[in-house]
Design an enzyme around this catalytic site. Structure first.
Site, short mmCIF file in Angstrom:
data_model
loop_
_atom_site.label_atom_id
_atom_site.label_comp_id
_atom_site.label_asym_id
_atom_site.label_seq_id
_atom_site.Cartn_x
_atom_site.Cartn_y
_atom_site.Cartn_z
N ASN A 130 -109.70 7.41 6.47
CA ASN A 130 -109.10 8.11 7.60
C ASN A 130 -109.80 9.47 7.72
O ASN A 130 -109.62 10.34 6.89
CB ASN A 130 -107.59 8.28 7.31
CG ASN A 130 -106.89 9.12 8.35
OD1 ASN A 130 -107.47 9.46 9.39
ND2 ASN A 130 -105.64 9.46 8.08
N LYS B 33 -109.31 11.79 9.82
CA LYS B 33 -108.46 12.88 10.33
C LYS B 33 -109.29 13.71 11.32
O LYS B 33 -109.91 13.13 12.19
CB LYS B 33 -107.88 13.69 9.18
CG LYS B 33 -107.19 12.79 8.16
CD LYS B 33 -106.41 13.52 7.12
CE LYS B 33 -105.74 12.52 6.19
NZ LYS B 33 -104.86 13.15 5.23
N HIS C 218 -98.77 7.52 10.72
CA HIS C 218 -99.29 8.39 9.67
C HIS C 218 -98.40 9.62 9.52
O HIS C 218 -97.89 10.16 10.50
CB HIS C 218 -100.73 8.81 9.97
CG HIS C 218 -101.36 9.49 8.80
ND1 HIS C 218 -101.18 10.84 8.56
CD2 HIS C 218 -102.12 9.02 7.79
CE1 HIS C 218 -101.82 11.15 7.44
NE2 HIS C 218 -102.40 10.06 6.95
N GLU D 205 -98.96 12.67 9.03
CA GLU D 205 -99.33 13.88 9.79
C GLU D 205 -98.87 13.77 11.24
O GLU D 205 -98.51 14.76 11.87
CB GLU D 205 -100.84 14.14 9.68
CG GLU D 205 -101.17 14.75 8.32
CD GLU D 205 -102.52 14.36 7.76
OE1 GLU D 205 -103.39 13.90 8.51
OE2 GLU D 205 -102.70 14.52 6.54
N GLU E 71 -97.76 5.95 1.70
CA GLU E 71 -98.40 7.23 1.42
C GLU E 71 -97.33 8.31 1.25
O GLU E 71 -96.82 8.86 2.25
CB GLU E 71 -99.29 7.63 2.59
CG GLU E 71 -100.39 6.64 2.91
CD GLU E 71 -101.49 7.30 3.72
OE1 GLU E 71 -102.62 7.37 3.21
OE2 GLU E 71 -101.23 7.76 4.84
N GLY F 247 -103.41 14.82 0.64
CA GLY F 247 -104.24 16.02 0.75
C GLY F 247 -103.89 17.12 -0.25
O GLY F 247 -104.33 18.25 -0.12
N SER G 284 -104.22 11.28 -2.07
CA SER G 284 -105.12 11.82 -3.09
C SER G 284 -105.82 10.75 -3.93
O SER G 284 -106.05 10.92 -5.13
CB SER G 284 -104.39 12.83 -3.98
OG SER G 284 -103.97 13.93 -3.19
P1 PGA Z 1 -105.75 12.12 1.25
O1 PGA Z 1 -105.14 11.54 2.61
O2 PGA Z 1 -106.59 11.03 0.65
O3 PGA Z 1 -106.57 13.31 1.67
O4 PGA Z 1 -104.62 12.48 0.38
C1 PGA Z 1 -104.67 10.23 2.69
C2 PGA Z 1 -104.17 9.93 4.07
O5 PGA Z 1 -103.57 10.82 4.70
O6 PGA Z 1 -104.36 8.82 4.59
#
Ligand code: PGA
Length: 234
Positions: A6, A8, A89, A91, A158, A164, A194
């Site tokens: 992803n 982002k 997601h 976010e 997640e 993140g 992560s």
């Molecule tokens: P991350 O994000 O690997 O940076 O923790 C995962 C995600 O949001 O899909």
């Protein structure tokens, strides 16, 4: 394993193309991994890829076209043959304020069109701290209005506190939540939060983990390829 990147809000159109070309080249000798890349909307383009490399949209509005400033619809996705989308997601839920109702509407729209949907669920820290039962209760609420029998569905668990942050859920956390979800919904289930080169093999070897959805650690193409390599025989 299913391995998804992803992007982002990272990469340009140019670096997206470079990334996809390198990953595609790598997959010519690896037909076992099932790989997904979700570039930014501006990074979407026509890509010639092997059959186990799938390019998807991080988001789109449930419309063909219309007056939805800042959004894209299927007219824009069709231009590039995009038939895969990420929905729910964290976010989009927590930073951009998408409600479960809006998410369910989006899900129904893209399901109707036969899109492959990677549907994300996960609890924030204050819920996790209340224990497994509350965590599962919270996660199950994120299935309200979602047809979990849909044939083109992949799930991604997640935990919000692990995204993140560099903090990965423990093997026990992942095992507990994944086995509970799998007991209810028989769909491929990815873990995200992560995941990186150093822990991906261990995470993917956990029971009921069918792959990983990766943000930060996937943006460097060499690392993403390492991740694919490390998991292809699991
Ligand atoms: P991350 O994000 O690997 O940076 O923790 C995962 C995600 O949001 O899909």
């Amino acid at each position: 394993m299913i391995i998804a990147s992803n992007f982002k809000t990272n990469h340009t159109r140019k670096s997206t193309r470079e990334f996809i070309e390198v990953v595609n080249e790598h997959l010519k000798t690896d037909s076992k991994s099932d790989v997904y890349v979700f570039p930014t909307a501006t990074g979407l383009d026509e890509f010639e890829t092997v059959s186990n490399l799938n390019i998807g949209a991080q988001n789109a509005y449930p419309t063909q076209k219309g007056s939805f400033t800042g959004e894209i619809g299927t007219e824009q996705l069709d231009e590039f043959g995009i038939k895969t989308i990420l929905i729910g997601h964290s976010e989009r839920r927590h930073v951009l304020g998408e409600s479960q109702e809006e998410i369910a509407k989006k899900y129904a729209f893209y399901k109707e069109l036969g899109y492959k949907i990677i549907y994300c669920i996960g609890e924030p820290l204050e819920v996790k701290e209340q224990g497994l039962e509350q965590t599962l209760e919270y996660v199950y609420e994120q299935f309200v209005g979602i047809d979990t029998n849909y044939e083109n569905l992949i799930l991604a668990y997640e935990p919000v506190w692990a995204i993140g942050t560099g903090v990965t859920a423990t093997t026990q956390d992942i095992q507990d939540v994944h086995s509970a979800i799998k007991g209810k919904i028989d769909k491929p289930l990815l873990y995200g939060g992560s995941v990186k080169v150093a822990n991906v093999a261990e995470i993917c070897a956990i029971d009921n983990v069918d792959g990983a959805l990766i943000g930060t650690a996937s943006w460097v193409k060499e690392d993403f390829i390492k991740i694919i390599e490390l998991t292809k025989d699991i």
